[in-house]
Design a protein around this motif. Structure first.
Motif, PDB file in Angstrom:
ATOM      1  N   ALA A  74      37.756  22.861  38.842  1.00 32.73           N
ATOM      2  CA  ALA A  74      39.529  23.828  38.009  1.00 32.73           C
ATOM      3  C   ALA A  74      37.786  24.628  37.006  1.00 32.73           C
ATOM      4  CB  ALA A  74      40.031  22.933  37.473  1.00 32.73           C
ATOM      5  N   ALA A  75      37.018  24.136  35.782  1.00 40.27           N
ATOM      6  CA  ALA A  75      36.253  25.069  35.450  1.00 40.27           C
ATOM      7  C   ALA A  75      35.388  26.399  36.291  1.00 40.27           C
ATOM      8  CB  ALA A  75      35.780  24.825  34.166  1.00 40.27           C
ATOM      9  N   TYR A  76      35.411  25.464  37.119  1.00 46.53           N
ATOM     10  CA  TYR A  76      34.246  26.943  38.190  1.00 46.53           C
ATOM     11  C   TYR A  76      34.489  27.186  39.220  1.00 46.53           C
ATOM     12  CZ  TYR A  76      30.255  22.901  36.663  1.00 46.53           C
ATOM     13  OH  TYR A  76      28.718  22.393  36.115  1.00 46.53           O
ATOM     14  N   SER A  77      35.267  26.677  39.840  1.00 43.26           N
ATOM     15  CA  SER A  77      36.285  27.516  40.228  1.00 43.26           C
ATOM     16  C   SER A  77      36.735  28.736  39.601  1.00 43.26           C
ATOM     17  CB  SER A  77      37.454  27.155  41.148  1.00 43.26           C
ATOM     18  OG  SER A  77      37.096  25.340  42.210  1.00 43.26           O
ATOM     19  N   MET A  78      37.669  28.423  37.858  1.00 45.50           N
ATOM     20  CA  MET A  78      38.002  29.580  37.665  1.00 45.50           C
ATOM     21  C   MET A  78      36.911  30.853  36.956  1.00 45.50           C
ATOM     22  SD  MET A  78      41.827  30.623  37.880  1.00 45.50           S
ATOM     23  CE  MET A  78      41.504  31.484  36.211  1.00 45.50           C
ATOM     24  N   GLY A  79      35.833  30.604  36.913  1.00 43.88           N
ATOM     25  CA  GLY A  79      34.460  31.321  36.714  1.00 43.88           C
ATOM     26  C   GLY A  79      34.478  32.512  37.466  1.00 43.88           C
ATOM     27  N   ILE A  80      34.144  31.333  38.980  1.00 43.49           N
ATOM     28  CA  ILE A  80      33.979  31.868  40.348  1.00 43.49           C
ATOM     29  C   ILE A  80      34.598  33.395  40.892  1.00 43.49           C
ATOM     30  CG2 ILE A  80      33.221  31.670  42.628  1.00 43.49           C
ATOM     31  CD1 ILE A  80      31.837  29.308  42.008  1.00 43.49           C
ATOM     32  N   TYR A  81      35.775  32.541  40.651  1.00 38.44           N
ATOM     33  CA  TYR A  81      37.530  33.636  40.560  1.00 38.44           C
ATOM     34  C   TYR A  81      36.466  34.368  39.695  1.00 38.44           C
ATOM     35  CZ  TYR A  81      41.491  35.597  41.725  1.00 38.44           C
ATOM     36  OH  TYR A  81      42.705  35.761  42.153  1.00 38.44           O
ATOM     37  N   CYS A  82      36.771  34.813  38.672  1.00 33.15           N
ATOM     38  CA  CYS A  82      36.589  36.112  37.398  1.00 33.15           C
ATOM     39  C   CYS A  82      35.716  36.629  37.468  1.00 33.15           C
ATOM     40  CB  CYS A  82      36.504  35.205  35.541  1.00 33.15           C
ATOM     41  SG  CYS A  82      37.946  33.862  35.934  1.00 33.15           S
ATOM     42  N   SER A  83      34.203  35.875  38.490  1.00 27.90           N
ATOM     43  CA  SER A  83      33.245  36.418  38.918  1.00 27.90           C
ATOM     44  C   SER A  83      33.009  37.225  39.791  1.00 27.90           C
ATOM     45  CB  SER A  83      32.316  36.071  38.810  1.00 27.90           C
ATOM     46  OG  SER A  83      31.758  34.923  37.737  1.00 27.90           O
ATOM     47  N   LEU A  84      33.587  36.926  40.974  1.00 29.28           N
ATOM     48  CA  LEU A  84      34.306  37.665  42.210  1.00 29.28           C
ATOM     49  C   LEU A  84      34.775  39.175  41.845  1.00 29.28           C
ATOM     50  CD1 LEU A  84      35.372  35.096  44.438  1.00 29.28           C
ATOM     51  CD2 LEU A  84      33.568  36.183  44.835  1.00 29.28           C
ATOM     52  N   ILE A  85      36.167  38.717  40.888  1.00 28.33           N
ATOM     53  CA  ILE A  85      37.234  39.995  40.845  1.00 28.33           C
ATOM     54  C   ILE A  85      36.639  40.655  39.796  1.00 28.33           C
ATOM     55  CG2 ILE A  85      38.540  40.413  38.994  1.00 28.33           C
ATOM     56  CD1 ILE A  85      40.260  38.301  39.860  1.00 28.33           C
ATOM     57  N   GLU A  86      35.540  40.719  39.052  1.00 27.41           N
ATOM     58  CA  GLU A  86      34.921  41.841  38.465  1.00 27.41           C
ATOM     59  C   GLU A  86      33.809  42.530  39.126  1.00 27.41           C
ATOM     60  OE1 GLU A  86      32.645  39.738  34.766  1.00 27.41           O
ATOM     61  OE2 GLU A  86      34.181  39.850  33.466  1.00 27.41           O
ATOM     62  N   LEU A  87      33.130  42.292  40.006  1.00 32.81           N
ATOM     63  CA  LEU A  87      32.070  41.994  40.839  1.00 32.81           C
ATOM     64  C   LEU A  87      32.683  42.871  42.660  1.00 32.81           C
ATOM     65  CD1 LEU A  87      30.095  38.641  41.938  1.00 32.81           C
ATOM     66  CD2 LEU A  87      29.249  41.074  41.049  1.00 32.81           C
ATOM     67  N   SER A  88      34.071  42.450  42.353  1.00 29.82           N
ATOM     68  CA  SER A  88      35.140  43.487  43.731  1.00 29.82           C
ATOM     69  C   SER A  88      34.697  44.604  43.006  1.00 29.82           C
ATOM     70  CB  SER A  88      36.194  43.230  43.267  1.00 29.82           C
ATOM     71  OG  SER A  88      36.161  42.034  44.645  1.00 29.82           O
ATOM     72  N   ASP A  89      35.312  45.199  41.361  1.00 32.54           N
ATOM     73  CA  ASP A  89      35.973  46.100  40.503  1.00 32.54           C
ATOM     74  C   ASP A  89      34.378  46.803  40.459  1.00 32.54           C
ATOM     75  OD1 ASP A  89      37.525  47.892  38.912  1.00 32.54           O
ATOM     76  OD2 ASP A  89      36.255  46.826  37.020  1.00 32.54           O
ATOM     77  N   THR A  90      33.018  46.713  40.007  1.00 28.51           N
ATOM     78  CA  THR A  90      31.874  47.211  40.173  1.00 28.51           C
ATOM     79  C   THR A  90      31.278  47.632  41.422  1.00 28.51           C
ATOM     80  OG1 THR A  90      30.495  45.501  38.367  1.00 28.51           O
ATOM     81  CG2 THR A  90      29.544  46.253  39.793  1.00 28.51           C
ATOM     82  N   PHE A  91      31.652  46.776  42.643  1.00 30.19           N
ATOM     83  CA  PHE A  91      31.936  47.742  43.834  1.00 30.19           C
ATOM     84  C   PHE A  91      33.065  48.458  44.169  1.00 30.19           C
ATOM     85  CE2 PHE A  91      32.538  47.895  48.653  1.00 30.19           C
ATOM     86  CZ  PHE A  91      31.365  47.802  49.050  1.00 30.19           C
TER      87      PHE A  91
END
Length: 242
Positions: free
Chosen positions: A28-45
């Protein structure tokens, strides 16, 4: 298309904070951490696209898709947490070895490096011998495990070229043949490349909403219906541009 990505980011951010999970559960923790990173990387893009700063954007996209591969693998096999642990311990091993060899850029003055390295070596050995999950030996193996061989063979080489000192990327960015004057012009910050990036905008929107569906499935179907319904809307909106 930038507006679709922005909407997807906003939807994902709003829904991410509503997920309930046990932080002591690695999956759960790894999945949520990666998901939050995906949101941030999308925003940077999205920000880079908004201001037409294309150089570096595909390096961001590469980080995004690598994170997406990890999230997809976590959904497909919960024991993939061992892979993420292994990768992390390999990085620690590298850092502590560098510090032990008096590397100028990394110091751990209050740490017994021999003890720490022995501890990490033991954990790495244990992860290698674990029968629950066979560790991936390469990024290609990770893509294959995620069922994303097409992405690895078709997209990843370009992303890697953009991330490293590739001659193809350098010439594509900075040299343009002027057919009228029969000469090569030097270009810095070319703003006329949006059409080349519409593919990436569409895909990152699709990947991000799909990532939410993956997390919803991992976290016992929380918000799954909302994510599925939203993906249908996003795909329909993207169809206009195809």
């Amino acid at each position: 298309m930038k507006d679709i990505l922005k909407h997807t980011i906003e939807f994902s951010t709003e829904k991410a904070v509503l997920f309930q999970f046990e932080s002591r559960c690695k999956l759960a923790a790894y999945s949520m951490g990666i998901y939050c990173s995906l949101i941030e990387l999308s925003d940077t893009f999205h920000t880079l696209m908004k201001f037409e700063n294309y150089t570096g954007s595909l390096s961001v996209y590469r980080s995004f898709i690598e994170n997406f591969v990890d999230l997809r693998n976590l959904k497909l096999n919960p024991f993939y947490v061992n892979q993420l642990d292994y990768d992390s311990y390999l990085q620690d091993q590298r850092k502590f070895k560098a510090a032990k060899n008096d590397n100028l850029y990394i110091k751990f003055p209050n740490l017994d490096l021999d003890f720490k390295l022995n501890e990490i070596n033991g954990i790495i050995k244990s992860l290698k011998e674990n029968k629950e999950f066979k560790l991936c030996g390469s990024i290609k193996h990770k893509f294959a495990l995620a069922g994303m061989d097409q992405e690895y063979d078709g997209i990843y080489p370009t992303l890697s070229a953009e991330s490293h000192c590739s001659l193809d990327a350098i010439f594509e960015r900075h040299f343009e043949f002027d057919d009228t004057n029969k000469k090569v012009n030097l270009i810095i910050n070319n703003k006329n490349k949006y059409e080349n990036y519409s593919f990436y905008l569409a895909n990152i929107s699709n990947y991000l909403i799909t990532a939410g569906i993956l997390v919803a499935n991992i976290l016992e179907m929380q918000q799954l219906d909302e994510f599925v319904a939203e993906k249908e809307k996003i795909i329909a909106d993207l169809q206009v541009y195809i």
